[in-house]
Design a protein around this motif. Structure first.
Motif, PDB file in Angstrom:
ATOM      1  N   HIS A   1       0.862  -1.310   0.021  1.00 19.60           N
ATOM      2  CA  HIS A   1      -0.242  -0.120  -0.052  1.00 19.60           C
ATOM      3  C   HIS A   1       1.116   1.281   0.122  1.00 19.60           C
ATOM      4  O   HIS A   1       0.465   2.192  -0.915  1.00 19.60           O
ATOM      5  CB  HIS A   1      -0.890  -0.201   1.309  1.00 19.60           C
ATOM      6  CG  HIS A   1      -1.594   1.432   1.563  1.00 19.60           C
ATOM      7  ND1 HIS A   1      -2.623   1.879   0.558  1.00 19.60           N
ATOM      8  CD2 HIS A   1      -1.260   2.334   2.078  1.00 19.60           C
ATOM      9  CE1 HIS A   1      -2.895   3.148   0.859  1.00 19.60           C
ATOM     10  NE2 HIS A   1      -2.123   3.311   1.993  1.00 19.60           N
ATOM     11  N   ASP A   2       1.812   1.321   0.749  1.00 17.92           N
ATOM     12  CA  ASP A   2       2.492   2.532   1.121  1.00 17.92           C
ATOM     13  C   ASP A   2       3.526   2.880  -0.130  1.00 17.92           C
ATOM     14  O   ASP A   2       3.497   3.929  -0.493  1.00 17.92           O
ATOM     15  CB  ASP A   2       3.362   2.534   2.491  1.00 17.92           C
ATOM     16  CG  ASP A   2       2.538   2.832   3.558  1.00 17.92           C
ATOM     17  OD1 ASP A   2       1.421   3.581   3.389  1.00 17.92           O
ATOM     18  OD2 ASP A   2       2.771   2.443   4.848  1.00 17.92           O
TER      19      ASP A   2
ATOM     20  N   HIS B   1       1.506   4.847  -2.525  1.00 20.38           N
ATOM     21  CA  HIS B   1       1.622   6.384  -2.520  1.00 20.38           C
ATOM     22  C   HIS B   1       2.944   6.867  -3.138  1.00 20.38           C
ATOM     23  O   HIS B   1       3.059   7.981  -3.459  1.00 20.38           O
ATOM     24  CB  HIS B   1       1.916   6.625  -0.797  1.00 20.38           C
ATOM     25  CG  HIS B   1       0.615   6.626  -0.082  1.00 20.38           C
ATOM     26  ND1 HIS B   1      -0.050   7.425  -0.169  1.00 20.38           N
ATOM     27  CD2 HIS B   1       0.024   5.745   0.779  1.00 20.38           C
ATOM     28  CE1 HIS B   1      -1.321   7.361   0.718  1.00 20.38           C
ATOM     29  NE2 HIS B   1      -0.930   6.112   1.265  1.00 20.38           N
TER      30      HIS B   1
ATOM     31  N   GLU C   1      -5.860   9.462  -0.284  1.00 16.72           N
ATOM     32  CA  GLU C   1      -6.251   7.875  -0.089  1.00 16.72           C
ATOM     33  C   GLU C   1      -7.285   7.375  -1.453  1.00 16.72           C
ATOM     34  O   GLU C   1      -7.003   6.445  -1.984  1.00 16.72           O
ATOM     35  CB  GLU C   1      -6.542   7.553   1.124  1.00 16.72           C
ATOM     36  CG  GLU C   1      -5.606   7.792   2.425  1.00 16.72           C
ATOM     37  CD  GLU C   1      -4.725   6.568   2.056  1.00 16.72           C
ATOM     38  OE1 GLU C   1      -4.453   5.841   1.255  1.00 16.72           O
ATOM     39  OE2 GLU C   1      -3.523   6.835   2.957  1.00 16.72           O
TER      40      GLU C   1
HETATM   41 FE    FE Z   1      -2.163   5.441   2.999  1.00 24.17          FE
END
Ligand code: FE
Ligand code: HBI
Length: 295
Positions: free
Chosen positions: A136-137, A141, A182
């Motif tokens: 996820h990170d 991102h 997000e």
């Molecule tokens: Fe996040």
């Protein structure tokens, strides 16, 4: 390769309860210690998303990804990722065990350090997990942190975070982060595209947010978004659409203090609520969440 000793100590379940060794909660990524199985989970997820995202993720995401030392075969090494990121936007990636306290999180962002979960989800958790992991990170991102507007916006969020907490309005500010960084969508080439990391790192939500008739897709409006509750355990009922990433830069210039006051008086909205004043791209059927509630 053995699992890192940090794994058991700062594992998924430990999360916020574990006392950190460093006051900033950073740990060694321990890149050499990831197992073949862990690299394999990364590969499965990476290949799945790489197939899905062309035409769905915005150009900035795809271009950011292409310029980073990230590939399917292995979990990225934060040192190498940080080298490239630093040259482009002055950001670094640092490893943390999972969720960190708000003030620690804000301090990292305010100093252009992105705290990324060191661990990777287990093979049976591919589609859902509660804490942010390395997929996820870093996959979700970091490509967007190569974009100057998004990079400045996240720093401004870190700077505003402590202020919002002191004013007792962190829930309002957190909704802005949630519905942009997000779960944000933007307009591109006459359609909608993904830029939010929570979506870009999720196979099912990448499809749901753009193609399912159920959710609302609403033109982003700051006060409207600050009032809107969100779901952490399922797909969003509403997605908010910005014109382009520069709109985030404009947001970062605004003094939120008077807005917090107005928003506090206006009151909260439920995740699926639609207002007369909303500019709708899609009025959702609501079918998905209605069925979930009935079950
Ligand atoms: Fe996040
Ligand atoms: N910690 N590692 C990590 N990642 C987050 O996204 C995060 C966090 N701590 C607090 C937090 N997010 C949010 O509750 C704040 O954005 C409000």
């Amino acid at each position: 390769m053995n699992a890192a000793p940090e794994k058991t100590k700062h594992g998924l379940a430990a999360g916020l309860e574990a006392a950190p060794e460093n006051p900033d909660w950073t740990i060694d990524q321990g890149w050499e210690r990831y197992s073949a199985e862990e690299h394999g989970v990364w590969k499965t997820l990476f290949e799945r998303q790489s197939k899905l995202l062309p035409g769905r993720a915005c150009r900035a995401f795809v271009e950011g990804m292409q310029q980073l030392p990230m590939r399917a075969d292995e979990i990225p090494d934060f040192r190498r990722v940080s080298d490239v990121l630093m040259k482009h936007t002055g950001w670094q990636v640092v490893a943390v065990p999972g969720l960190v306290p708000d003030d620690v999180f804000f301090d990292h962002l305010a100093n252009r350090r992105f705290p990324a979960g060191q661990f990777i989800r287990k093979p049976h958790e591919l589609d859902y997990l509660e804490e942010p992991d390395v997929f996820h990170d870093v996959f979700g991102h970091v490509p967007m942190l190569m974009n100057p507007a998004l990079a400045d916006f996240i720093q401004a969020y870190g700077q505003g975070g402590m202020r919002a907490k002191e004013l007792g309005v962190l829930d309002k500010l957190a909704r802005v982060y949630w519905y942009t960084v997000e779960f944000g969508l933007l307009q591109e080439d006459g359609g909608l595209r993904i830029y939010g990391a929570g979506i870009a790192s999720s196979r099912t939500e990448s499809l749901f947010c753009l193609e399912d008739p159920s959710p609302n897709r609403i033109r982003f409006d700051l006060e409207r978004v600050m009032r809107t509750r969100y779901r952490i355990d399922d797909f969003q009922e509403s997605y908010f659409v910005i014109r382009d990433l520069d709109e985030l830069l404009e947001l970062a210039q605004i003094d939120f203090a008077p807005i917090y006051q107005r928003v506090g008086q206006a009151g909260d909205l439920q995740p699926g609520e639609v207002l007369e004043s909303d500019q709708l791209f899609t009025r959702g059927s609501g079918d998905y969440h209605r069925a979930r509630r009935a079950a």
